[in-house]
Design an enzyme around this catalytic site. Structure first.
Site, PDB file in Angstrom:
ATOM      1  N   ALA A   1      59.135  37.326  -4.119  1.00 54.98           N
ATOM      2  CA  ALA A   1      60.371  37.871  -3.567  1.00 54.98           C
ATOM      3  C   ALA A   1      60.601  39.205  -4.273  1.00 54.98           C
ATOM      4  CB  ALA A   1      61.513  36.916  -3.840  1.00 54.98           C
TER       5      ALA A   1
ATOM      6  N   GLU B   1      54.641  30.665  -2.287  1.00 59.45           N
ATOM      7  CA  GLU B   1      55.458  29.758  -1.466  1.00 59.45           C
ATOM      8  C   GLU B   1      55.250  30.030   0.027  1.00 59.45           C
ATOM      9  OE1 GLU B   1      58.933  30.951  -3.840  1.00 59.45           O
ATOM     10  OE2 GLU B   1      59.367  28.817  -4.058  1.00 59.45           O
TER      11      GLU B   1
ATOM     12  N   GLU C   1      58.010  32.289 -11.897  1.00 62.08           N
ATOM     13  CA  GLU C   1      59.465  32.496 -11.966  1.00 62.08           C
ATOM     14  C   GLU C   1      60.061  32.240 -13.338  1.00 62.08           C
ATOM     15  OE1 GLU C   1      57.895  31.037  -9.484  1.00 62.08           O
ATOM     16  OE2 GLU C   1      58.716  31.694  -7.563  1.00 62.08           O
TER      17      GLU C   1
HETATM   18  N1  CO8 Z   1      59.270  42.582  -6.495  1.00 53.01           N
HETATM   19  C1  CO8 Z   1      59.479  43.911  -6.444  1.00 53.01           C
HETATM   20  N2  CO8 Z   1      58.532  44.794  -6.770  1.00 53.01           N
HETATM   21  C2  CO8 Z   1      57.332  44.337  -7.149  1.00 53.01           C
HETATM   22  C3  CO8 Z   1      57.049  42.960  -7.212  1.00 53.01           C
HETATM   23  C4  CO8 Z   1      58.097  42.042  -6.850  1.00 53.01           C
HETATM   24  N3  CO8 Z   1      57.925  40.717  -6.838  1.00 53.01           N
HETATM   25  N4  CO8 Z   1      55.766  42.809  -7.637  1.00 53.01           N
HETATM   26  C5  CO8 Z   1      55.288  44.044  -7.833  1.00 53.01           C
HETATM   27  N5  CO8 Z   1      56.213  44.974  -7.535  1.00 53.01           N
HETATM   28  C6  CO8 Z   1      56.081  46.425  -7.601  1.00 53.01           C
HETATM   29  C7  CO8 Z   1      56.082  46.914  -9.042  1.00 53.01           C
HETATM   30  O1  CO8 Z   1      57.403  47.013  -9.533  1.00 53.01           O
HETATM   31  C8  CO8 Z   1      55.389  48.243  -8.907  1.00 53.01           C
HETATM   32  O2  CO8 Z   1      56.309  49.167  -8.393  1.00 53.01           O
HETATM   33  P1  CO8 Z   1      56.345  50.695  -9.016  1.00 53.01           P
HETATM   34  O3  CO8 Z   1      54.985  51.276  -8.712  1.00 53.01           O
HETATM   35  O4  CO8 Z   1      57.456  51.341  -8.258  1.00 53.01           O
HETATM   36  O5  CO8 Z   1      56.573  50.552 -10.467  1.00 53.01           O
HETATM   37  C9  CO8 Z   1      54.357  48.000  -7.816  1.00 53.01           C
HETATM   38  O6  CO8 Z   1      54.798  46.833  -7.116  1.00 53.01           O
HETATM   39  C10 CO8 Z   1      52.974  47.715  -8.358  1.00 53.01           C
HETATM   40  O7  CO8 Z   1      53.077  46.658  -9.298  1.00 53.01           O
HETATM   41  P2  CO8 Z   1      52.511  46.766 -10.793  1.00 53.01           P
HETATM   42  O8  CO8 Z   1      52.490  48.183 -11.257  1.00 53.01           O
HETATM   43  O9  CO8 Z   1      53.256  45.787 -11.628  1.00 53.01           O
HETATM   44  O10 CO8 Z   1      50.992  46.278 -10.559  1.00 53.01           O
HETATM   45  P3  CO8 Z   1      50.050  45.570 -11.624  1.00 53.01           P
HETATM   46  O11 CO8 Z   1      48.689  45.577 -11.018  1.00 53.01           O
HETATM   47  O12 CO8 Z   1      50.206  46.152 -12.971  1.00 53.01           O
HETATM   48  O13 CO8 Z   1      50.593  44.050 -11.698  1.00 53.01           O
HETATM   49  C11 CO8 Z   1      51.401  41.992 -10.774  1.00 53.01           C
HETATM   50  C12 CO8 Z   1      50.513  43.231 -10.557  1.00 53.01           C
HETATM   51  C13 CO8 Z   1      50.799  41.120 -11.878  1.00 53.01           C
HETATM   52  C14 CO8 Z   1      51.428  41.231  -9.470  1.00 53.01           C
HETATM   53  C15 CO8 Z   1      52.819  42.450 -11.197  1.00 53.01           C
HETATM   54  O14 CO8 Z   1      53.277  43.415 -10.253  1.00 53.01           O
HETATM   55  C16 CO8 Z   1      53.842  41.352 -11.232  1.00 53.01           C
HETATM   56  O15 CO8 Z   1      53.852  40.576 -12.184  1.00 53.01           O
HETATM   57  N6  CO8 Z   1      54.721  41.278 -10.213  1.00 53.01           N
HETATM   58  C17 CO8 Z   1      55.810  40.317 -10.181  1.00 53.01           C
HETATM   59  C18 CO8 Z   1      55.273  38.951  -9.851  1.00 53.01           C
HETATM   60  C19 CO8 Z   1      56.394  37.938  -9.863  1.00 53.01           C
HETATM   61  O16 CO8 Z   1      57.028  37.687 -10.890  1.00 53.01           O
HETATM   62  N7  CO8 Z   1      56.647  37.344  -8.707  1.00 53.01           N
HETATM   63  C20 CO8 Z   1      57.674  36.341  -8.558  1.00 53.01           C
HETATM   64  C21 CO8 Z   1      58.969  36.970  -8.196  1.00 53.01           C
HETATM   65  S1  CO8 Z   1      60.287  35.788  -8.207  1.00 53.01           S
HETATM   66  C22 CO8 Z   1      60.109  34.990  -6.741  1.00 53.01           C
HETATM   67  O17 CO8 Z   1      59.256  35.244  -5.946  1.00 53.01           O
HETATM   68  C23 CO8 Z   1      61.100  33.912  -6.497  1.00 53.01           C
HETATM   69  C24 CO8 Z   1      61.062  33.387  -5.058  1.00 53.01           C
HETATM   70  C25 CO8 Z   1      62.316  32.656  -4.728  1.00 53.01           C
HETATM   71  C26 CO8 Z   1      63.481  33.607  -4.740  1.00 53.01           C
HETATM   72  C27 CO8 Z   1      64.756  32.915  -4.594  1.00 53.01           C
HETATM   73  C28 CO8 Z   1      65.850  33.970  -4.667  1.00 53.01           C
HETATM   74  C29 CO8 Z   1      67.063  33.542  -5.382  1.00 53.01           C
END
Ligand code: CO8
Length: 260
Positions: free
Chosen positions: A67, A115, A135
């Site tokens: 998300a 999910e 998460e």
């Molecule tokens: N949301 C928003 N932006 C994201 C997300 C995300 N989930 N994942 C990546 N991005 C963005 C980064 O912020 C980055 O943006 P920018 O270039 O502007 O800085 C761009 O995508 C590229 O990402 P990275 O530079 O971080 O790329 P890496 O190769 O270094 O890392 C990863 C890749 C490992 C995938 C890393 O981006 C990461 O850890 N992302 C987050 C993963 C995560 O925690 N996902 C779970 C989110 S919580 C969720 O999904 C809950 C679902 C239920 C929600 C219920 C709501 C209440």
């Protein structure tokens, strides 16, 4: 509805839906969630002869990285609950869709992305796919059905570990654990998903819709799955396709199903 974040390509009556927010690793923001809702609730039903849907992510890096974290960092408890419920309801639309929906996982499938893949009926992973529910790293738990479906697919022992440790697993482990149906070389995910849908499309469409319903019933509290199965079996007996399938078998020929 004009889609901003979904690209839809229709070929041979199979819709390939690509989530396209590559700059944010295809993270599911509100707009994308509303577009998914619209597609599965409305547009897809208007596609005549639809055989199935493939869901994939744009680019080579991510299926969906979760998300969109920028959207929910300030949620209050009441808002968080609403946000999660809304997402769950959208994913139920996918899980209950009457035609097969296959996730073609081409990269990160994290949080809401994992999910989303789990809400699909089948999953094909490319070699570079990575799955996880990270998460707890954010002080949260999954909100789009992850705690329930991960257990359904891989069992409580390993699911609890992955949910608690936030460990991200590779495609090979996901395959070994039974989280995905097929493991294919990178770049071949969509083709394999299409192949699966084409195979299913040779079967009676009504029967397939009742397989989806009956399998889902297994996980519905308070519903008697055996009763549902008998009921759906009876419904199938009332179709032309049942008569055609049985006749074709007895006449040693290929069945010509019409969906009636
Ligand atoms: N949301 C928003 N932006 C994201 C997300 C995300 N989930 N994942 C990546 N991005 C963005 C980064 O912020 C980055 O943006 P920018 O270039 O502007 O800085 C761009 O995508 C590229 O990402 P990275 O530079 O971080 O790329 P890496 O190769 O270094 O890392 C990863 C890749 C490992 C995938 C890393 O981006 C990461 O850890 N992302 C987050 C993963 C995560 O925690 N996902 C779970 C989110 S919580 C969720 O999904 C809950 C679902 C239920 C929600 C219920 C709501 C209440």
């Amino acid at each position: 509805m004009q889609y901003e974040n979904l690209q839809i390509a229709l070929e041979n009556n199979i819709a390939v839906v690509t989530i396209s927010r590559e700059k944010a690793l295809n993270a599911l923001n509100t707009q994308t969630m509303l577009e998914l809702k619209h597609f599965f609730e409305e547009s897809a039903h208007g596609i005549e002869g639809l055989k199935g849907v493939v869901l994939t992510g744009a680019g080579e890096k991510a299926f969906v990285a979760g998300a969109d974290i920028t959207e929910f960092k300030d949620l209050s408890p009441a808002e968080g609950m609403k946000f999660a419920k809304r997402g769950q309801d959208i994913f139920f639309l996918i899980e209950r869709f009457h035609r097969p929906v296959v996730a073609a996982v081409n990269g990160f499938a994290l949080g809401g992305g994992c999910e989303l893949a789990m809400a699909c009926h089948l999953r094909v992973a490319g070699e570079k796919a990575k799955f996880g529910q990270p998460e707890v790293n954010l002080g949260l738990i999954p909100g789009y059905g992850g705690t329930q479906r991960l257990i359904q697919y891989i069992g409580k022992t390993k699911a609890t570990e992955l949910l608690m440790t936030a460990e991200i697993i590779g495609a090979d482990d996901a395959y070994q654990l039974g989280l995905v149906n097929y493991l294919v070389p990178s770049g071949a995910e969509v083709a394999k998903a299409v192949e699966l849908i084409e195979k299913i499309a040779t079967k009676a469409p009504f029967a397939i819709s009742r397989i989806i319903e009956t399998v889902n019933t297994y996980y519905e509290e308070g519903t008697d799955g055996f009763w549902k199965e008998a009921d759906a079996f009876g419904e199938c007996c009332g179709t032309d396709d049942f008569r055609e399938g049985a006749s074709a078998f007895l006449e040693k020929r290929k069945a010509n199903f019409t969906g009636k």
